[in-house]
Design a protein around this motif. Structure first.
Motif, PDB file in Angstrom:
ATOM      1  N   ILE A  55      -7.282  21.826  22.026  1.00 40.25           N
ATOM      2  CA  ILE A  55      -6.960  22.057  20.611  1.00 40.25           C
ATOM      3  C   ILE A  55      -6.126  23.328  20.464  1.00 40.25           C
ATOM      4  CG2 ILE A  55      -7.939  22.605  18.345  1.00 40.25           C
ATOM      5  CD1 ILE A  55     -10.353  20.845  19.138  1.00 40.25           C
ATOM      6  N   ALA A  56      -6.514  24.376  21.206  1.00 40.29           N
ATOM      7  CA  ALA A  56      -5.749  25.628  21.170  1.00 40.29           C
ATOM      8  C   ALA A  56      -4.309  25.398  21.635  1.00 40.29           C
ATOM      9  CB  ALA A  56      -6.424  26.682  22.049  1.00 40.29           C
ATOM     10  N   MET A  57      -4.138  24.606  22.680  1.00 41.04           N
ATOM     11  CA  MET A  57      -2.804  24.329  23.201  1.00 41.04           C
ATOM     12  C   MET A  57      -1.944  23.600  22.175  1.00 41.04           C
ATOM     13  SD  MET A  57      -1.670  22.107  26.551  1.00 41.04           S
ATOM     14  CE  MET A  57      -2.803  22.975  27.609  1.00 41.04           C
ATOM     15  N   MET A  58      -2.552  22.643  21.457  1.00 37.95           N
ATOM     16  CA  MET A  58      -1.804  21.857  20.489  1.00 37.95           C
ATOM     17  C   MET A  58      -1.481  22.654  19.216  1.00 37.95           C
ATOM     18  SD  MET A  58      -1.171  19.025  21.943  1.00 37.95           S
ATOM     19  CE  MET A  58      -1.061  20.002  23.449  1.00 37.95           C
ATOM     20  N   LEU A  59      -2.292  23.682  18.914  1.00 41.57           N
ATOM     21  CA  LEU A  59      -2.099  24.423  17.671  1.00 41.57           C
ATOM     22  C   LEU A  59      -1.379  25.753  17.840  1.00 41.57           C
ATOM     23  CD1 LEU A  59      -5.542  23.855  15.890  1.00 41.57           C
ATOM     24  CD2 LEU A  59      -3.393  22.641  15.531  1.00 41.57           C
ATOM     25  N   VAL A  60      -1.176  26.200  19.080  1.00 40.67           N
ATOM     26  CA  VAL A  60      -0.648  27.540  19.307  1.00 40.67           C
ATOM     27  C   VAL A  60       0.769  27.719  18.750  1.00 40.67           C
ATOM     28  CG1 VAL A  60       0.357  27.095  21.605  1.00 40.67           C
ATOM     29  CG2 VAL A  60      -0.518  29.395  21.030  1.00 40.67           C
ATOM     30  N   ALA A  61       1.552  26.644  18.688  1.00 35.03           N
ATOM     31  CA  ALA A  61       2.913  26.750  18.159  1.00 35.03           C
ATOM     32  C   ALA A  61       2.970  26.507  16.650  1.00 35.03           C
ATOM     33  CB  ALA A  61       3.840  25.770  18.886  1.00 35.03           C
ATOM     34  N   GLY A  62       1.806  26.306  15.996  1.00 33.34           N
ATOM     35  CA  GLY A  62       1.759  26.173  14.542  1.00 33.34           C
ATOM     36  C   GLY A  62       2.301  24.870  13.997  1.00 33.34           C
ATOM     37  N   PRO A  63       1.841  23.703  14.484  1.00 36.82           N
ATOM     38  CA  PRO A  63       2.349  22.427  13.967  1.00 36.82           C
ATOM     39  C   PRO A  63       1.920  22.185  12.531  1.00 36.82           C
ATOM     40  CG  PRO A  63       0.440  22.052  15.365  1.00 36.82           C
ATOM     41  CD  PRO A  63       0.789  23.503  15.500  1.00 36.82           C
ATOM     42  N   GLU A  64       2.678  21.344  11.827  1.00 36.35           N
ATOM     43  CA  GLU A  64       2.346  20.982  10.449  1.00 36.35           C
ATOM     44  C   GLU A  64       1.584  19.675  10.382  1.00 36.35           C
ATOM     45  OE1 GLU A  64       6.206  21.456   8.218  1.00 36.35           O
ATOM     46  OE2 GLU A  64       6.673  22.342  10.167  1.00 36.35           O
ATOM     47  N   GLN A 120     -19.658  17.785  19.385  1.00 33.42           N
ATOM     48  CA  GLN A 120     -18.808  17.057  18.444  1.00 33.42           C
ATOM     49  C   GLN A 120     -18.731  17.791  17.110  1.00 33.42           C
ATOM     50  OE1 GLN A 120     -19.917  13.041  17.629  1.00 33.42           O
ATOM     51  NE2 GLN A 120     -19.309  12.260  19.623  1.00 33.42           N
ATOM     52  N   LEU A 121     -19.881  18.176  16.595  1.00 30.77           N
ATOM     53  CA  LEU A 121     -19.929  18.852  15.300  1.00 30.77           C
ATOM     54  C   LEU A 121     -19.210  20.184  15.340  1.00 30.77           C
ATOM     55  CD1 LEU A 121     -23.630  18.076  14.296  1.00 30.77           C
ATOM     56  CD2 LEU A 121     -21.554  16.996  13.429  1.00 30.77           C
ATOM     57  N   GLU A 122     -19.337  20.895  16.457  1.00 34.29           N
ATOM     58  CA  GLU A 122     -18.648  22.179  16.588  1.00 34.29           C
ATOM     59  C   GLU A 122     -17.132  21.983  16.585  1.00 34.29           C
ATOM     60  OE1 GLU A 122     -20.186  23.837  20.157  1.00 34.29           O
ATOM     61  OE2 GLU A 122     -22.105  24.422  19.288  1.00 34.29           O
ATOM     62  N   VAL A 123     -16.654  20.992  17.342  1.00 35.23           N
ATOM     63  CA  VAL A 123     -15.213  20.736  17.425  1.00 35.23           C
ATOM     64  C   VAL A 123     -14.673  20.293  16.065  1.00 35.23           C
ATOM     65  CG1 VAL A 123     -13.457  19.217  18.436  1.00 35.23           C
ATOM     66  CG2 VAL A 123     -15.203  20.251  19.897  1.00 35.23           C
ATOM     67  N   LEU A 124     -15.425  19.426  15.360  1.00 38.15           N
ATOM     68  CA  LEU A 124     -14.994  18.986  14.032  1.00 38.15           C
ATOM     69  C   LEU A 124     -14.936  20.160  13.058  1.00 38.15           C
ATOM     70  CD1 LEU A 124     -16.907  15.607  13.617  1.00 38.15           C
ATOM     71  CD2 LEU A 124     -14.464  15.943  13.983  1.00 38.15           C
ATOM     72  N   GLY A 125     -15.900  21.068  13.172  1.00 40.20           N
ATOM     73  CA  GLY A 125     -15.890  22.253  12.325  1.00 40.20           C
ATOM     74  C   GLY A 125     -14.660  23.108  12.571  1.00 40.20           C
ATOM     75  N   ILE A 126     -14.274  23.232  13.841  1.00 40.93           N
ATOM     76  CA  ILE A 126     -13.076  23.999  14.194  1.00 40.93           C
ATOM     77  C   ILE A 126     -11.831  23.344  13.596  1.00 40.93           C
ATOM     78  CG2 ILE A 126     -11.579  24.671  16.121  1.00 40.93           C
ATOM     79  CD1 ILE A 126     -14.221  24.881  17.789  1.00 40.93           C
ATOM     80  N   LEU A 127     -11.707  22.025  13.763  1.00 38.02           N
ATOM     81  CA  LEU A 127     -10.558  21.303  13.217  1.00 38.02           C
ATOM     82  C   LEU A 127     -10.506  21.437  11.699  1.00 38.02           C
ATOM     83  CD1 LEU A 127     -10.480  17.978  15.285  1.00 38.02           C
ATOM     84  CD2 LEU A 127      -8.788  19.811  15.321  1.00 38.02           C
ATOM     85  N   VAL A 186      -7.367  23.219   9.860  1.00 35.21           N
ATOM     86  CA  VAL A 186      -6.531  22.404   8.978  1.00 35.21           C
ATOM     87  C   VAL A 186      -6.495  23.016   7.585  1.00 35.21           C
ATOM     88  CG1 VAL A 186      -6.378  20.177   7.798  1.00 35.21           C
ATOM     89  CG2 VAL A 186      -6.784  20.250  10.248  1.00 35.21           C
ATOM     90  N   ALA A 187      -7.665  23.488   7.106  1.00 34.34           N
ATOM     91  CA  ALA A 187      -7.727  24.087   5.772  1.00 34.34           C
ATOM     92  C   ALA A 187      -6.940  25.393   5.713  1.00 34.34           C
ATOM     93  CB  ALA A 187      -9.188  24.331   5.391  1.00 34.34           C
ATOM     94  N   GLU A 188      -7.092  26.225   6.740  1.00 32.96           N
ATOM     95  CA  GLU A 188      -6.429  27.527   6.743  1.00 32.96           C
ATOM     96  C   GLU A 188      -4.921  27.396   6.864  1.00 32.96           C
ATOM     97  OE1 GLU A 188      -8.212  29.616   9.948  1.00 32.96           O
ATOM     98  OE2 GLU A 188      -9.992  30.229   8.802  1.00 32.96           O
ATOM     99  N   ARG A 189      -4.460  26.432   7.635  1.00 33.99           N
ATOM    100  CA  ARG A 189      -3.022  26.307   7.913  1.00 33.99           C
ATOM    101  C   ARG A 189      -2.321  25.318   6.978  1.00 33.99           C
ATOM    102  NH1 ARG A 189      -1.815  27.153  14.051  1.00 33.99           N
ATOM    103  NH2 ARG A 189      -3.342  28.740  14.601  1.00 33.99           N
ATOM    104  N   GLY A 190      -3.072  24.600   6.148  1.00 34.60           N
ATOM    105  CA  GLY A 190      -2.454  23.637   5.248  1.00 34.60           C
ATOM    106  C   GLY A 190      -1.765  22.509   5.990  1.00 34.60           C
TER     107      GLY A 190
END
Length: 291
Positions: A178-187, A203-210, A214-218
Motif C-alpha cells: 500500500i505504501a508503494m502504491m501511495l508514495v507518489a500520491g495517486p488520485e 484485514q480490519l487494520e488494513v481497511l482502516g489504513i485505506l 483515502v479520506a485525507e488525500r481525497g
C-alpha cells in the motif's frame, strides 16, 4: 494489448467525475470462439469508495486491469468512453499510460508475496517507485518512503525499510505494498482483493489504513472483492457483477434492499444466526443472467 474506442468523445470527465467507464468490453480470442470477459461495463467514479463485488470469474479484476491498461496482449479492449480526469485513455500513447500508472492511478494486488520483488529490500522497492515518477534526491526520497511506511502504521519504518519481503508477515507486506502504491500520491487507487490473504484482525487494520488515507488525500477508490459484507461496510456505492456484466448498482447502505436475484442470492449466502433461508434456489438461475 489491442485497444480501440468506439464513438469516443474528447470532453473532460462529466460532472466532476474522476473516472468514466462506458460500455467497456474485453474479449479473448481462442481457437474455436471468443471469450467475453467484460460485456458492456459502465459506471462513474468520483472521489469516493466504489465496491465491485461478484464471484470468481465475474470480471471484477478484468475491469481494474483494463482501466490500468494491464490487460493481456492478446485481449481486445473496446469502450464508448474510458476517461480518467478528462484524459481519453484510449487516445493516450503507451508512454502517457506509463506516466499515469503509479503516479496518478495505482493498483494494489491481492497478495504481496507475488507483487514484491523477493531479492530487493522493501525500502529500495518503494524508493524506486517514487524516483521513477518524481525527480527527487535519494535522501529526500528515503525520507518520504519512511514517512509513507509510518503512514501505513508500520511501527519501525527504518527497520522494515531494510528488510526483504520474506522477512515480514503477510499483513506487514500488504502495508508495504500500500505504501508503494501511495508514495507518489495517486488520485485513483484500485484495490484488488487487498485483504483476502490476511486474517480478520489484520484485514480490519488494513481497511482502516485505506479508509484514512483515502479520506485525507481525497482519492477515488475502486475496492474489488468477493466479500459482500466487507464491501457493504467499507464502501459508499456497490456494483454487483456477474459473467462480465454489471447486474446491479446501488448505495452500500441500501444493499439489503437489492432487487436483482443474483445480489439477493449473494446476500443470502452470508451466514445468519437462526435463519433457514437458502441461496441455492436463487443461484440456480445464474444461466439466465449471463444471457
Amino acid at each position: 494489448m489491442n485497444m480501440r474506442a468506439t464513438n469516443m468523445g474528447t470532453a473532460g470527465a462529466a460532472g466532476g467525475n474522476l473516472l468514466e467507464v462506458n460500455d467497456l468490453r474485453v474479449t479473448y480470442p481462442t481457437r474455436t470462439n471468443v471469450v467475453h470477459a467484460l460485456r458492456g461495463v459502465s459506471f462513474l467514479l468520483g472521489r469516493e469508495r466504489l465496491g465491485i463485488v461478484g464471484e470468481s470469474g465475474s470480471g471484477k479484476s478484468q475491469t481494474g486491469r483494463a482501466i490500468m491498461g494491464l490487460t493481456a496482449p492478446r485481449a481486445e479492449v473496446t469502450a464508448r468512453r474510458l476517461e480518467f480526469d478528462g484524459i481519453d485513455l484510449f487516445a493516450a500513447s503507451p508512454r502517457q499510460r506509463r506516466k499515469l500508472r503509479g503516479k496518478r492511478i495505482a493498483m494494489i494486488l491481492q497478495d504481496p508475496k507475488y507483487s514484491l520483488d523477493p531479492v530487493m529490500t522493501i525500502g529500495r522497492q518503494i524508493l524506486e517507485t517514487l524516483r521513477t515518477h518524481e525527480k527527487v534526491s535519494k535522501a529526500e526520497a528515503r525520507e518520504r518512503v519512511l514517512d509513507m511506511l509510518a503512514a501505513v502504521q508500520i511501527r519501525d519504518p527504518k527497520r522494515v525499510y531494510g528488510l526483504h519481503p520474506h522477512e515480514v508477515s503477510g499483513g506487514m507486506g500488504q502495508r508495504a505494498m500500500i505504501a508503494m502504491m501511495l508514495v507518489a500520491g495517486p488520485e485513483l487507487l484500485i484495490a484488488d482483493e487487498p485483504t483476502s490473504a490476511l486474517d480478520v484482525t489484520v484485514q480490519l487494520e488494513v481497511l482502516g489504513i485505506l479508509d484514512q488515507l483515502v479520506a485525507e488525500r481525497g482519492m477515488g477508490l475502486i475496492f474489488i472483492s468477493h466479500d459482500l459484507r466487507l464491501v457493504s461496510t467499507f464502501c459508499d456505492r456497490v456494483i454487483v457483477m456477474y459473467a462480465g456484466k454489471v447486474v446491479e448498482e446501488l448505495k452500500a447502505s441500501e444493499l439489503s434492499q437489492a432487487k436483482h436475484p443474483y445480489t439477493q442470492g449473494l446476500l443470502n449466502c452470508m451466514p445468519k444466526i437462526g435463519s433457514d433461508r437458502h441461496p441455492l434456489p436463487v443461484l440456480a438461475r445464474k444461466a439466465e443472467w449471463a444471457a
